[in-house]
Scaffold this motif. Sequence first.
Motif, PDB file in Angstrom:
ATOM      1  N   ALA A 162       0.473   2.330  -3.897  1.00  0.00           N
ATOM      2  CA  ALA A 162      -0.041   1.329  -4.834  1.00  0.00           C
ATOM      3  C   ALA A 162      -0.094   1.975  -6.209  1.00  0.00           C
ATOM      4  O   ALA A 162      -0.871   2.909  -6.442  1.00  0.00           O
ATOM      5  CB  ALA A 162      -1.420   0.854  -4.392  1.00  0.00           C
ATOM      6  N   THR A 163       0.743   1.517  -7.111  1.00  0.00           N
ATOM      7  CA  THR A 163       0.817   2.110  -8.444  1.00  0.00           C
ATOM      8  C   THR A 163      -0.306   1.599  -9.326  1.00  0.00           C
ATOM      9  O   THR A 163      -0.978   0.606  -8.997  1.00  0.00           O
ATOM     10  CB  THR A 163       2.177   1.801  -9.084  1.00  0.00           C
ATOM     11  OG1 THR A 163       2.351   0.368  -9.143  1.00  0.00           O
ATOM     12  CG2 THR A 163       3.315   2.394  -8.251  1.00  0.00           C
ATOM     13  N   GLY A 223       3.402  -4.379  -7.111  1.00  0.00           N
ATOM     14  CA  GLY A 223       3.065  -3.038  -7.570  1.00  0.00           C
ATOM     15  C   GLY A 223       2.915  -2.035  -6.451  1.00  0.00           C
ATOM     16  O   GLY A 223       2.597  -0.872  -6.696  1.00  0.00           O
ATOM     17  N   VAL A 224       3.126  -2.457  -5.178  1.00  0.00           N
ATOM     18  CA  VAL A 224       3.076  -1.531  -4.049  1.00  0.00           C
ATOM     19  C   VAL A 224       4.514  -1.235  -3.635  1.00  0.00           C
ATOM     20  O   VAL A 224       5.285  -2.146  -3.306  1.00  0.00           O
ATOM     21  CB  VAL A 224       2.289  -2.118  -2.857  1.00  0.00           C
ATOM     22  CG1 VAL A 224       2.218  -1.106  -1.723  1.00  0.00           C
ATOM     23  CG2 VAL A 224       0.880  -2.523  -3.288  1.00  0.00           C
ATOM     24  N   GLY A 248      -2.361  -0.376 -11.763  1.00  0.00           N
ATOM     25  CA  GLY A 248      -2.264  -1.774 -12.155  1.00  0.00           C
ATOM     26  C   GLY A 248      -2.129  -2.724 -10.990  1.00  0.00           C
ATOM     27  O   GLY A 248      -2.337  -3.929 -11.132  1.00  0.00           O
ATOM     28  N   ALA A 249      -1.780  -2.223  -9.813  1.00  0.00           N
ATOM     29  CA  ALA A 249      -1.645  -3.077  -8.628  1.00  0.00           C
ATOM     30  C   ALA A 249      -3.018  -3.530  -8.135  1.00  0.00           C
ATOM     31  O   ALA A 249      -4.015  -2.819  -8.298  1.00  0.00           O
ATOM     32  CB  ALA A 249      -0.919  -2.331  -7.513  1.00  0.00           C
ATOM     33  N   VAL A 250      -3.069  -4.725  -7.562  1.00  0.00           N
ATOM     34  CA  VAL A 250      -4.303  -5.265  -6.982  1.00  0.00           C
ATOM     35  C   VAL A 250      -4.063  -5.479  -5.492  1.00  0.00           C
ATOM     36  O   VAL A 250      -3.194  -6.272  -5.103  1.00  0.00           O
ATOM     37  CB  VAL A 250      -4.722  -6.582  -7.657  1.00  0.00           C
ATOM     38  CG1 VAL A 250      -6.003  -7.114  -7.018  1.00  0.00           C
ATOM     39  CG2 VAL A 250      -4.913  -6.393  -9.146  1.00  0.00           C
ATOM     40  N   LEU A 251      -4.814  -4.791  -4.659  1.00  0.00           N
ATOM     41  CA  LEU A 251      -4.636  -4.875  -3.213  1.00  0.00           C
ATOM     42  C   LEU A 251      -5.309  -6.127  -2.657  1.00  0.00           C
ATOM     43  O   LEU A 251      -6.181  -6.729  -3.305  1.00  0.00           O
ATOM     44  CB  LEU A 251      -5.197  -3.619  -2.550  1.00  0.00           C
ATOM     45  CG  LEU A 251      -4.493  -2.303  -2.935  1.00  0.00           C
ATOM     46  CD1 LEU A 251      -5.122  -1.127  -2.206  1.00  0.00           C
ATOM     47  CD2 LEU A 251      -3.008  -2.379  -2.647  1.00  0.00           C
ATOM     48  N   PRO A 252      -4.934  -6.570  -1.439  1.00  0.00           N
ATOM     49  CA  PRO A 252      -5.481  -7.801  -0.864  1.00  0.00           C
ATOM     50  C   PRO A 252      -7.006  -7.863  -0.842  1.00  0.00           C
ATOM     51  O   PRO A 252      -7.587  -8.936  -0.956  1.00  0.00           O
ATOM     52  CB  PRO A 252      -4.912  -7.812   0.559  1.00  0.00           C
ATOM     53  CG  PRO A 252      -3.620  -7.094   0.424  1.00  0.00           C
ATOM     54  CD  PRO A 252      -3.862  -6.017  -0.586  1.00  0.00           C
ATOM     55  N   LEU A 283      -2.025   6.147  -2.046  1.00  0.00           N
ATOM     56  CA  LEU A 283      -1.231   5.995  -0.841  1.00  0.00           C
ATOM     57  C   LEU A 283      -2.051   5.194   0.177  1.00  0.00           C
ATOM     58  O   LEU A 283      -3.246   5.450   0.363  1.00  0.00           O
ATOM     59  CB  LEU A 283      -0.847   7.357  -0.267  1.00  0.00           C
ATOM     60  CG  LEU A 283       0.122   8.171  -1.125  1.00  0.00           C
ATOM     61  CD1 LEU A 283       0.229   9.598  -0.612  1.00  0.00           C
ATOM     62  CD2 LEU A 283       1.493   7.516  -1.164  1.00  0.00           C
ATOM     63  N   CYS A 284      -1.427   4.202   0.846  1.00  0.00           N
ATOM     64  CA  CYS A 284      -2.196   3.174   1.564  1.00  0.00           C
ATOM     65  C   CYS A 284      -1.962   3.190   3.089  1.00  0.00           C
ATOM     66  O   CYS A 284      -0.875   3.527   3.571  1.00  0.00           O
ATOM     67  CB  CYS A 284      -1.827   1.781   1.047  1.00  0.00           C
ATOM     68  SG  CYS A 284      -2.077   1.577  -0.728  1.00  0.00           S
TER      69      CYS A 284
END
Length: 794
Positions: free
Chosen positions: A93-94, A44-45, A96-100, A119-120
């Motif tokens: 990261a849209t 999702g990223v 629904g995305a799960v970041l680390p 934005l990451c």
Amino acid sequence: MKFSENWLRQHIPTAASRDQLVATLTAIGLEVEEVTALGESLDGVVAGRIIKASPHPEADRLQICEVDAGAAGTVQIVCGAPNARAGLVAPLATVGAVLPGGMKIKPAKLRGVESFGMLCSARELGIDSDGSGLLELPADAAAGQPVVEVLGLPDASIEIKLTPNRADCFGIRGIAFDVAAATGGAVVPFEVEPVAPANDAALAIELSAGVDAPRYCGRVIQGVDAAAATPAWMAERLRRSGVRPVSLLVDVTQYVMLELGQPMHAFDRAALSGPVGVRRARAGESLKLLDGREVALDEQFLLVTDADRPVALAGIMGGFDTRVTGESRDIFLEAAHFAPAAIAGRSRRLGLHTDAAHRFERGVDPRLPREAIEYATRLIMEAAGGLPGPVVETELAEHLSAPAPILLRRARVARVLGMTIADADISRILGALGLAVETNADGWLVTPPSRRFDLAIEEDLIEEVARIHGYDAIPVQLPAGAAPLQVPSETRVGEGTARRHLASRGFLETINYAFVDSALLADWGLEKGVVPLANPLSAELGVMRTSLLPGLVAALGRNAARQQSRVRLFELGNVFARTADGFSHVPRVAAVASGTARGEQWDGDERSVGFHDLLGDLSSLAALARAELECRPAQAPWAHPGRCAEVFRVDGGQEVRIGWVAELHPRLLKALEIDTGVVVFEADLVPLLARPLPKAGNRSKYPSVRRDLAFVVPQAVSWGQLAGCVRGAAGSILRDLVLFDVYQGKGVETGCKSLAMGLILQEESRTLTDADVDAVVASVTAALQREHGATIRG
């Protein structure tokens, strides 16, 4: 050494999983200390291109960004990153995305403005610690493309712990050869196509440091855009290898160093006039380094110079005045080979630790400089353009020796490892490691590559075979057969016996370093013939000891400083000295004592330990070998005047100097900060402990006769001199000679002393008559008077 897993796999393709790769590295001696997984949870990223960025109406630090997300269309993102701007491509990261870190992306409203994603930065993606701004992706990345594809993820940052002998593994290529040998793969060939010169711009190179710098390569590149951005793929590999990208030119030199293992440096050509040289620094010279520090130099440092002006600390760090900047247009690229001995320890003296010095101290492949120059040139031109001149290479061929072939015998491999390894497996292992292998009747003739400084003898190759074949494959079995018993020699007192004897007399054994501080030996006056160490543990342990006493007395001083009022120490060990034939090492025994002669007790007055106490201890040790000792006055720079004697072993009229007994000089004790008197002895072990073989003989059945004589002799005449004279005059009839009285005072003239001795006479075949005895006494009296001016005491 830290590196990217994907980068390694580019050089050695393997189907092994990450866990298997890590286990393999550790098993072959490249111990993995840490593995950091990167980019494994980035569904999702995607790459998002900022179309427009406008200020947030309610917050000064926020911007409202319209971001092209590819197939998902344009989304609105509220962002607080300082580098958010129109045209930037950054990770998006849209929803629904799960970041680390576990953050789940949901629609949000920030200060009244809706935001549909985030934005990451690199830190938020878990691929770097940098969270100062958005991670800037390549400008040509397609909007909506998964970020794992853009950044070459997933990946892992692997850190290995290298032993000092494996300098070849400070480059990805070196590690690849080990992995190839262990996994049965093959290293991808790495051939750098030379870059044809576009002009004749060049700088001459002069080498004046001999073996310390036998090869130096340089190339001028004109018209470089030094402000060009480092390619994203290169920057990511550097980050994953623990190196933060700085600027293109610096990053390229770092990249080449990590991949090939060859340190490099780039100078601003406009700051150089030429020729470029390498020489030893001169006393009083200084240099301002890249970090802004001004360092004072001496003859131990190696310099890169421009028209004899210092511009870099060779093998350690470049100079500040010739550094490349964003305004640099012409650069001088250099790569050199510096001998490990010329670089080792220099950076530590300045409080520095650089990647270049770390590699040069352990050894860098002398054949790499030209290849590194060509590779770096190609990378720079691809990213920043430029017109290269020819590569100028200067070398001192006499100081660039080729690796020597090593004979590896199959019988020796089997004997050392306790197992038989198939010839085909040994040949494969050695070949996969990049070694040139020729088979012969006994085994193999192996020539190491120039990068393997650690391969010099047959056992080195056996170690390579063992670690790649697998230590766990070596069988665990007890040795067959009985171990031969060694019978102790009757002609020598064992060292164990000597240790137990000294311990029984109240001494404690110490074990000191065989290397000491040269300044300490100078304080003792024992620096003659000293043997310096090529690679000492520290400056305080830089030379081999020439005597056991400095270490023992230092140990005594540490005990005395901790309120130990009575200290008695001894040591058995080797001393070393430089000789005309090379080096010598001599086993010795030494003892030191301070405080009272006897331990605390109620009976008798206390007195300090003295010269004759230590002489008695040494004499008792000699008595184990049935040896008689004789002392003669001597002088030594570390000994108290008038309280030092050389000690000789006397056997059958022959004498051997074995050592000395003395009280330490007050000047030396003051320098060592010891405030109590110290008495010492030191002796060579071999002559001291040599024991004559006992021989059976007849015992006379006839009575012995004793005659006691007292002689007045000059004060300078020693008992040993008199005893030798008496034995020579009396002949074989003399069975024993004892000294039972020494007198000075009333009745004896000044400058003389009276020595009373007992002569014990005996024959094996008859009873001695008075005439026989009188003849011996007359002969002894005449000899003593003739040789030493002795007179019978009235």
